[in-house]
Design an enzyme around this catalytic site. Sequence first.
Site, PDB file in Angstrom:
ATOM      1  N   TRP A 194     -26.131 -37.597 -21.423  1.00 31.09           N
ATOM      2  CA  TRP A 194     -24.518 -37.714 -21.000  1.00 31.09           C
ATOM      3  C   TRP A 194     -24.392 -38.974 -20.050  1.00 31.09           C
ATOM      4  O   TRP A 194     -23.485 -39.590 -20.250  1.00 31.09           O
ATOM      5  CB  TRP A 194     -23.979 -36.453 -20.353  1.00 31.09           C
TER       6      TRP A 194
ATOM      7  N   ASP B 295     -19.538 -36.674 -13.144  1.00 31.75           N
ATOM      8  CA  ASP B 295     -19.511 -35.639 -14.445  1.00 31.75           C
ATOM      9  C   ASP B 295     -19.863 -34.347 -14.130  1.00 31.75           C
ATOM     10  O   ASP B 295     -21.045 -34.224 -13.744  1.00 31.75           O
ATOM     11  CB  ASP B 295     -20.105 -36.276 -15.583  1.00 31.75           C
TER      12      ASP B 295
ATOM     13  N   LYS C 221     -17.623 -26.263 -21.314  1.00 32.40           N
ATOM     14  CA  LYS C 221     -18.936 -25.593 -20.743  1.00 32.40           C
ATOM     15  C   LYS C 221     -18.506 -24.352 -19.968  1.00 32.40           C
ATOM     16  O   LYS C 221     -18.939 -23.216 -19.939  1.00 32.40           O
ATOM     17  CB  LYS C 221     -19.530 -26.443 -19.943  1.00 32.40           C
TER      18      LYS C 221
HETATM   19  C1  LIG Z   1     -20.938 -31.545 -22.911  1.00 29.98           C
HETATM   20  C2  LIG Z   1     -20.992 -32.482 -22.006  1.00 29.98           C
HETATM   21  C3  LIG Z   1     -20.214 -33.679 -22.138  1.00 29.98           C
HETATM   22  C4  LIG Z   1     -19.255 -34.168 -23.629  1.00 29.98           C
HETATM   23  O1  LIG Z   1     -18.215 -33.306 -23.398  1.00 29.98           O
HETATM   24  P1  LIG Z   1     -17.171 -33.411 -24.776  1.00 29.98           P
HETATM   25  O2  LIG Z   1     -15.939 -32.855 -24.192  1.00 29.98           O
HETATM   26  O3  LIG Z   1     -17.841 -33.096 -25.923  1.00 29.98           O
HETATM   27  O4  LIG Z   1     -16.858 -35.121 -24.634  1.00 29.98           O
HETATM   28  C5  LIG Z   1     -20.362 -34.712 -21.105  1.00 29.98           C
HETATM   29  N1  LIG Z   1     -20.850 -34.602 -19.993  1.00 29.98           N
HETATM   30  C6  LIG Z   1     -21.658 -33.252 -19.876  1.00 29.98           C
HETATM   31  C7  LIG Z   1     -22.513 -33.188 -18.496  1.00 29.98           C
HETATM   32  C8  LIG Z   1     -21.711 -32.355 -20.732  1.00 29.98           C
HETATM   33  O5  LIG Z   1     -22.278 -31.277 -20.721  1.00 29.98           O
END
Ligand SMILES: *Cc1c(COP(=O)(O)O)cnc(C)c1O
Length: 360
Positions: free
Chosen positions: A101, A171, A195
């Site tokens: 990511w 993030d 998540k």
């Molecule tokens: C799942 C995830 C993403 C991507 O998320 P989307 O909402 O599908 O774009 C980005 N960063 C992390 C750390 C993730 O676990």
Amino acid sequence: MSRVYNFSAGPAVLPEVVLKEVAEEMMDYNGTGMSVMEMSHRSAAFQQIIDEAEQDLRDLMNIPDNYKVLFLQGGASQQFAMIPMNLMKNKVADYIVTGQWAKKAYQEAQKYGKANKIASSEDKTFSYIPDCSDLPVSPDADYVYICENNTIYGTKFKELPNTKGKLLVSDVSSCFLSEPVDVTKYGIIYGGVQKNIGPAGMVIVIIREDLITEDVLPGTPTMLTYKTHADAGSLYNTPNAYCIYVCGKVFKWLKAMGGLEEMKRRNEEKAKILYDFLDQSKLFKGTVVPKDRSLMNVPFVTGDKEMDAKFVKEAAAAGLVNLKGHRSVGGMRASIYNAMPREGVEALVAFMKKFEEENA
Ligand SMILES: *Cc1c(COP(=O)(O)O)cnc(C)c1O
């Protein structure tokens, strides 16, 4: 009705009490005679839902007044572009690449300016967090970027990097609301909610007010400018109203559970049950350097692909589902987010013990 223990990395398990509440309110939300799915985002009923959701999140995370909370669409991935478009005034940003990511965010930023990879753990399949105490931070960097919990690899920054005075952008998709955070240490904290918070389709961005300006890269679409959404209270266009509503319920659930200190205690307790088992197992082993282990995502392997597949299959038959690891790590991964009860982790460990005995 039969529920399984769902160890999916995302979309992921939600608190059962929340699912029951939204089911009860499906036909008639609070005397409106309609579902939140059918409701105008300009209605008083919805305004109250979004206002309460924001306030509850502010209470949970202790978000200072000089930060805005934005409920946006496009998922976490859209932020990979939105961040540089809005923040890259000098067209320079530093990225710490600790997984897929972070790597995607780093690659996306290269479209908009000079993105520097100042640290990486790719040499060992992202199984650790690099030492970030004295990195070559660029003097003109607009920000330093991290992915705080690496969903695929199961690592977590236990200490924030030394950004040498530069803005920190993080993030937190897979560790959002898993433990207390000091919001003042960040310029932007953001995460996809599917998540650890709610249903898929939304990202929450917590952004310091002075970073919200009209001074964005030329050509930045209106929809990708933070100011557009900040000025409109996240209602510039139709938001993901139902998702905001469910997230709001989860915030209330978290408050009722005792807030983020209590979630941290529970998460540490749950993770310890699994890691303690892995550390003494003769069949299974964790893939992450112990000091960098995530409380949320726990990858493990047997070292034998066929044995891994057998385990995943038999676990699913026993009601322990979505344990297959990400294709880049192989093996298994148990995501044990806030809404995974301790009993779920205990059931997993009991199953692993039994499987180990049967396959010794
Ligand atoms: C799942 C995830 C993403 C991507 O998320 P989307 O909402 O599908 O774009 C980005 N960063 C992390 C750390 C993730 O676990």
